[in-house]
Design an enzyme around this catalytic site. Sequence first.
Site, PDB file in Angstrom:
ATOM      1  CD  GLU A  93      -2.962  -0.894   2.419  1.00  0.00           C
ATOM      2  OE1 GLU A  93      -3.561   0.027   2.302  1.00  0.00           O
ATOM      3  OE2 GLU A  93      -3.490  -2.018   2.801  1.00  0.00           O
ATOM      4  CB  CYS A 106       2.768   7.624   3.259  1.00  0.00           C
ATOM      5  SG  CYS A 106       2.886   6.301   4.692  1.00  0.00           S
ATOM      6  CB  CYS A 113       4.016  -4.902   9.993  1.00  0.00           C
ATOM      7  SG  CYS A 113       5.447  -4.520  11.039  1.00  0.00           S
ATOM      8  CB  CYS A 117       1.623  -1.585  16.866  1.00  0.00           C
ATOM      9  SG  CYS A 117       3.612  -1.574  16.675  1.00  0.00           S
ATOM     10  CB  CYS A 120      -0.854  -0.667  13.692  1.00  0.00           C
ATOM     11  SG  CYS A 120      -0.332  -0.861  11.998  1.00  0.00           S
ATOM     12  N   GLY A 166       4.646  -1.899   7.368  1.00  0.00           N
ATOM     13  CA  GLY A 166       5.935  -2.533   7.512  1.00  0.00           C
ATOM     14  C   GLY A 166       6.822  -1.907   8.598  1.00  0.00           C
ATOM     15  CG  LEU A 222       8.363   7.430  22.029  1.00  0.00           C
ATOM     16  CD1 LEU A 222       8.104   8.782  22.981  1.00  0.00           C
ATOM     17  CD2 LEU A 222       9.000   6.390  22.602  1.00  0.00           C
ATOM     18  CB  CYS A 344      -0.950   7.123  10.924  1.00  0.00           C
ATOM     19  SG  CYS A 344       0.118   8.233  10.147  1.00  0.00           S
TER      20      CYS A 344
HETATM   21  S1  SF4 Z   1       2.613   0.648  13.543  1.00  0.00           S
HETATM   22 FE1  SF4 Z   1       4.255   0.079  12.217  1.00  0.00          FE
HETATM   23  S2  SF4 Z   1       5.551  -1.366  13.176  1.00  0.00           S
HETATM   24 FE2  SF4 Z   1       3.747  -1.353  14.315  1.00  0.00          FE
HETATM   25  S3  SF4 Z   1       2.729  -3.168  13.619  1.00  0.00           S
HETATM   26 FE3  SF4 Z   1       1.899  -1.118  12.458  1.00  0.00          FE
HETATM   27  S4  SF4 Z   1       3.308  -1.438  10.659  1.00  0.00           S
HETATM   28 FE4  SF4 Z   1       4.389  -2.525  12.017  1.00  0.00          FE
END
Ligand code: SF4
Length: 362
Positions: A93, A106, A113, A117, A120, A166, A222, A344
């Site tokens: 993407e 971006c 990934c 997190c 995400c 990623g 962070l 994001c």
């Molecule tokens: S925020 Fe970034 S590092 Fe964390 S799981 Fe998503 S893509 Fe991966």
Amino acid sequence: MEQSVELLGLSKAELISFVENIGEPAYRGRQIFAGLQHRRLRSFEEMSDLPKDLRARLNNLARASSLTIESRYVSLDGTRRYLMKTHDNLPVETVFIPEERRDTICFSSQSGCPLQCTFCLTAQLGLLRSLTPAEIVEQIVIALNDAYGVGEKPPRGTNLVGMGAGEPFLNLDSLLKALRVMADPEGLHIVPNRVTVSTAGVVPKILELANIPDRPHLAISLAAPTDELRNELMPINKKWPLGELLSACKEFEKTLKPSERFTFEYVMLAGVNDSEEHARQLANLLNRHGLKAKVNLIPHNPADPLPYQPSSEETVERFKSILESKAIHTYVRRPRGRDIFAACGQLAARHGTLIEANSIGA
Ligand code: SF4
């Protein structure tokens, strides 16, 4: 010679030796480099300055492109999101964000990934594989061609952010290679100073980057001011806890040149990490480590099925003013492309309104 050499990931010097190895003169390498990187052509057929038989040989030996566009979404705010597939059918993407004085692209450094997190969506895919330098460069080529036409010069500057799918620092060699290729003045000419790469905190790679002179700007995600909370939100913290991460950041900060940016990203999750106490803890943490980097507050972008909501505007402002009262430079990043799930943490989210599927001429 391998069947699938990805020429878009080769520097000009490497392309010259590639053509010399197949018995062609060096200037053909320069022509091909210009065709791929300056004219942004995605097939050898379009390189009409090459003899037909060479184009046919190149087709047998190498690839000019390897990503295919599955769909393209356009947000009401002009942001464009591309869902692509690699040659081995894995998702990639990319998001193009037009702004008044510059455009930002971006890009993704991996398909999926491996980090987990919890805020995400990409995390839910797991790691499918790391992208090659050519696949990183091609995302930029596709976005620029779509926005401005094949090979047309972008009217504004182009900034790149490695904040798509990623963890870039788990694919650092390919990323740095792609950046070196893109910096060539006879190609895309996007220099590392126009690039920001965000990491969840891969400490050894932060220290490695500290020793690289021609490097992109660094951003650290962070998301929490204490180990307890960060372990929950970003499990990578169990491997490299905040103390270790911020010590590495301090080492990195010592190597900063005046023109470089160094930021902390803090995603704001309602009722999770956005209290006044969290703001004080964050300020104390950064001050304790003597870090001068600024903080970007990013209101979370809701994406089903994640259990988080964005902090309210008042909460974000309150958080910001507490940080500022403790001498931390703080900015609030406004989300772009929320309606097409391009913001994001929303990549790999469910599809938004499909504007034009499979219709990119890039
Ligand atoms: S925020 Fe970034 S590092 Fe964390 S799981 Fe998503 S893509 Fe991966």
